[in-house]
Design an enzyme around this catalytic site. Structure first.
Site: not given
Length: 379
Positions: A177, A139, A45
């Site tokens: 990402k 995110c 995470k």
């Protein structure tokens, strides 16, 4: 006999199935469980140097069901990055590598727009023994006021700059990402490669509002009567993820041959993973799927992917990686090809009809007399 073993950016994986960054990699206990079950790699995470500003709420998940309430099509979360102190993570990274020295452990890291912070987190994670990095530029919720996550990843110039900072310090492979919440995902992806990253991961969750409760009129998940847009995942996002992976892989082919791509977004089976690999992915990440089916699901997915490979006589993942990219083209080209094919079919039909015409009296048939007459009449 086909094999799922693969080497990506120097990382040796027993299979391409990687735990995606999120709840399934949230502490040492679950990470080591994943390695025991046989996952190819684990991305922990997302961590940052200062977790004191990370405060999660509950409830923070919402599910989107199909007609069968047992079928979870989509999953929304408003969960933030790890709220655990960075020093605890460093200790657990070390313990994890001691327990599973051959396991590929990837640190997902996120920081503000600060060169020193990015370099520090890279160096300290490497000191703890991680094998690789994934930079969280994606995110879609939480911490936008700190210009973190997608707030950073939607700007290609910033992505390239931060990647260059990280690459100046990292001695291990680095993937960036990507956020899907942009018009063209190839732009930040291209920037990440220009910044020096070996790979890109795509896609993270899609910014969403799951639903509105028609009794309370409150959007969900509801916290103290309110909510905030979150990240949407699950098999409902797979078509979008496949499209974006295809676009990035096509760009890699022409501009950055040899760079890697980790595909994710709604993968729940070996067949799903095969589609991502056919469109150019080197590895396939699973996060929401683990939350639905558990860590042991990797065994089923490996069996399913091997069955696909056996069916098509593929021996390695490289044998079919990107194989379906050749079948994409423009709409204009589709029209041209179809028009050309119809013209050929018409010409062939006319030629066949001409060959059936009676050319001499001896060719007349009692059974086909009417058809032969019509052919000669051109009707």
């Amino acid at each position: 006999m086909p094999t799922l073993a693969t080497t990506v950016d120097g990382l040796k994986l027993p299979n391409p199935f990687v735990i995606g960054s999120g709840p399934p990699g949230t502490n040492l206990n679950v990470i080591t469980r994943a390695f025991r079950e046989g996952w190819g790699a684990v991305i922990a995470k997302t961590v940052s140097l200062d977790s004191s500003k990370v405060i999660n709420v509950a409830p923070r998940y919402a599910k989107f069901h199909g007609n069968d309430r047992k079928d979870v099509i989509g999953w929304e979360n408003i969960e933030l990055i790890s709220d655990r102190p960075f020093n605890i993570w460093l200790d657990e990274f070390k313990k994890c590598k001691d327990q599973h020295p051959d396991g590929v452990l990837i640190a997902s890291i996120m920081e503000e727009y600060n060169r020193e912070a990015w370099i520090e987190i890279v160096q300290r994670c490497e000191g703890a023994g991680v094998d690789s990095f994934e930079l969280n530029f994606s995110c879609p919720h939480g911490l936008p006021e700190r210009k973190m996550g997608a707030a950073m990843g939607e700007n290609p110039e910033i992505v390239e700059e931060v990647c260059s900072w990280v690459m100046s310090a990292a001695t291990k492979p680095v993937w960036a990402k990507m956020t899907p919440n942009v018009t063209r995902i190839v732009e930040p992806s291209r920037a990440a490669y220009r910044g020096g990253c070996q790979g890109v991961s795509a896609i993270n969750t899609i910014r969403s509002v799951m639903s509105v409760n028609l009794d309370t009129l409150r959007p969900e998940p509801t916290v103290e009567g309110y909510t905030t847009p979150g990240g949407y995942s699950g098999k409902a996002v797979r078509p979008i993820a496949l499209r974006m992976v295809m676009e990035i892989a096509t760009m890699i082919r022409s501009e950055f041959p040899g760079r890697s791509l980790s595909g994710l977004g709604g993968i729940e089976s070996g067949e799903d993973a095969a589609q991502f690999i056919l469109l150019g992915a080197d590895t396939t990440q699973v996060c929401t799927g683990v939350m639905k089916y558990g860590y042991e699901s990797v065994k089923r997915m490996c069996d399913e992917l091997l069955a696909f490979m056996e069916k098509h006589k593929f021996e390695t993942l490289d044998d079919f990686k990107g194989k379906s990219l050749d079948y994409f083209t423009t709409h204009r080209e589709l029209v041209r090809m179809q028009t050309e094919r119809k013209a050929k079919d018409k010409a062939a039909a006319e030629e066949a009809a001409a060959k059936k015409m009676v050319r001499a009296d001896g060719e007349w048939s009692g059974d086909d007399f009417v058809k032969q007459s019509d052919a000669l009449a051109g009707s």
